[in-house]
Design an enzyme around this catalytic site. Structure first.
Site, short mmCIF file in Angstrom:
data_model
loop_
_atom_site.label_atom_id
_atom_site.label_comp_id
_atom_site.label_asym_id
_atom_site.label_seq_id
_atom_site.Cartn_x
_atom_site.Cartn_y
_atom_site.Cartn_z
N HIS A 120 0.63 -1.31 0.04
CA HIS A 120 -0.08 -0.07 0.05
C HIS A 120 0.86 1.20 0.04
CE1 HIS A 120 0.86 -0.29 4.39
NE2 HIS A 120 0.40 1.03 4.51
N ASP A 121 2.17 1.43 0.64
CA ASP A 121 2.92 2.35 0.56
C ASP A 121 4.14 2.31 -0.18
OD1 ASP A 121 1.53 4.04 2.42
OD2 ASP A 121 2.50 3.41 4.20
N LYS A 169 5.95 5.50 -1.65
CA LYS A 169 6.81 6.03 -0.68
C LYS A 169 8.27 6.26 -1.36
CE LYS A 169 4.33 6.85 3.36
NZ LYS A 169 4.28 6.40 4.83
N HIS A 173 1.98 9.90 -2.22
CA HIS A 173 2.65 8.52 -2.22
C HIS A 173 1.24 7.65 -2.84
CE1 HIS A 173 0.54 8.03 1.68
NE2 HIS A 173 0.60 6.81 1.57
N HIS A 226 -6.38 3.07 1.25
CA HIS A 226 -6.01 3.10 2.63
C HIS A 226 -6.13 4.61 3.49
CE1 HIS A 226 -1.83 3.96 1.21
NE2 HIS A 226 -1.48 4.36 2.34
N HIS A 227 -6.10 5.87 2.68
CA HIS A 227 -6.26 6.94 3.20
C HIS A 227 -7.65 7.34 3.07
CE1 HIS A 227 -2.30 7.13 4.91
NE2 HIS A 227 -1.82 7.08 3.96
N ASP A 256 -3.97 -0.01 8.93
CA ASP A 256 -2.81 1.18 8.69
C ASP A 256 -2.73 2.11 10.01
OD1 ASP A 256 -0.92 2.77 7.24
OD2 ASP A 256 -2.56 4.01 6.83
FE LIG Z 1 -0.03 5.55 3.32
#
Ligand SMILES: [Fe+2]
Length: 204
Positions: free
Chosen positions: A64-65, A68, A93, A117-118, A146
């Site tokens: 998911h990240d 970054k 990101h 996810h955000h 998360d």
């Molecule tokens: Fe994130």
């Protein structure tokens, strides 16, 4: 890489290994966070009776990240409090995660879960400000996993919160209509295991 060896599942897609290795080399904190989110999200799927989603959520937690990787290093590792422009830059990101996973030809459903996810149920999240049923069950689970994993881990600008403090925040977020109450409930029922998956002691 000892944490990799502890993983519960083999990954579904071979490229996930190499993306994770890149993440581990570039940003150890995000890499470890991703392992924690993968474990918690897949456990929550099982707890909620979504066994068919378990593997997808594990993989989504790992990935998911991954965007970054494209966030400037000075922003990733800064100890200063973020200003509005830093926050906007960091929020990119999610778009980078979408670009990377789409480029690597991951299935659309997995990409969508990762990129939610955000998002928040009341529309206050990002990048799309999705509301309610527009956020998939997987996206809702990933959001709770998360936040929990982030809160119980130390950050340069704050210490780790206790699991109890983290649960209190999750409950508030559910009460305010931002996080899914049924997912937070599942996490509370399996709190000891979620703590273990994040490498923290339960009951404090
Ligand atoms: Fe994130």
């Amino acid at each position: 890489m000892p944490v990799l060896a502890q993983r519960e599942f083999r990954v579904l897609y071979p490229l996930t290994e190499s993306l994770l290795e890149q993440l581990a080399g570039a940003d150890r904190v995000t890499y470890e966070h991703s392992l924690h989110v993968a474990g918690v999200a897949s456990l929550l799927a099982r707890e909620m009776g979504l066994a068919g989603e378990e593997r997808v959520l594990y993989e989504a937690g790992l990935l998911h990240d991954v965007g970054k990787l494209h966030v400037p290093r000075e922003l990733l590792f800064t100890r200063r409090v973020f200003g509005p422009s830093d926050r906007l830059e960091m929020q990119k990101h999610v778009g980078y995660t979408r670009e990377i996973l789409t480029h690597c030809r991951y299935p659309r459903t997995l990409v969508e879960v990762c990129c939610q996810h955000h998002e928040r149920l009341d529309g206050s999240g990002y990048p799309l400000g999705l509301k309610g049923s527009a956020i998939s069950p997987g996206g809702r689970i990933l959001a709770v996993a998360d936040v929990f994993a982030a809160l119980v881990a130390p950050r340069p600008y704050r210490g780790a919160l206790s699991p109890r403090q983290a649960v209190e925040i999750l409950r508030q977020e559910a009460l305010c209509g931002r996080l899914a109450a049924e997912v937070v409930g599942a996490l509370v029922r399996r709190l000891d295991e979620c703590c273990g998956l994040c490498g923290v002691r339960a009951g404090v």
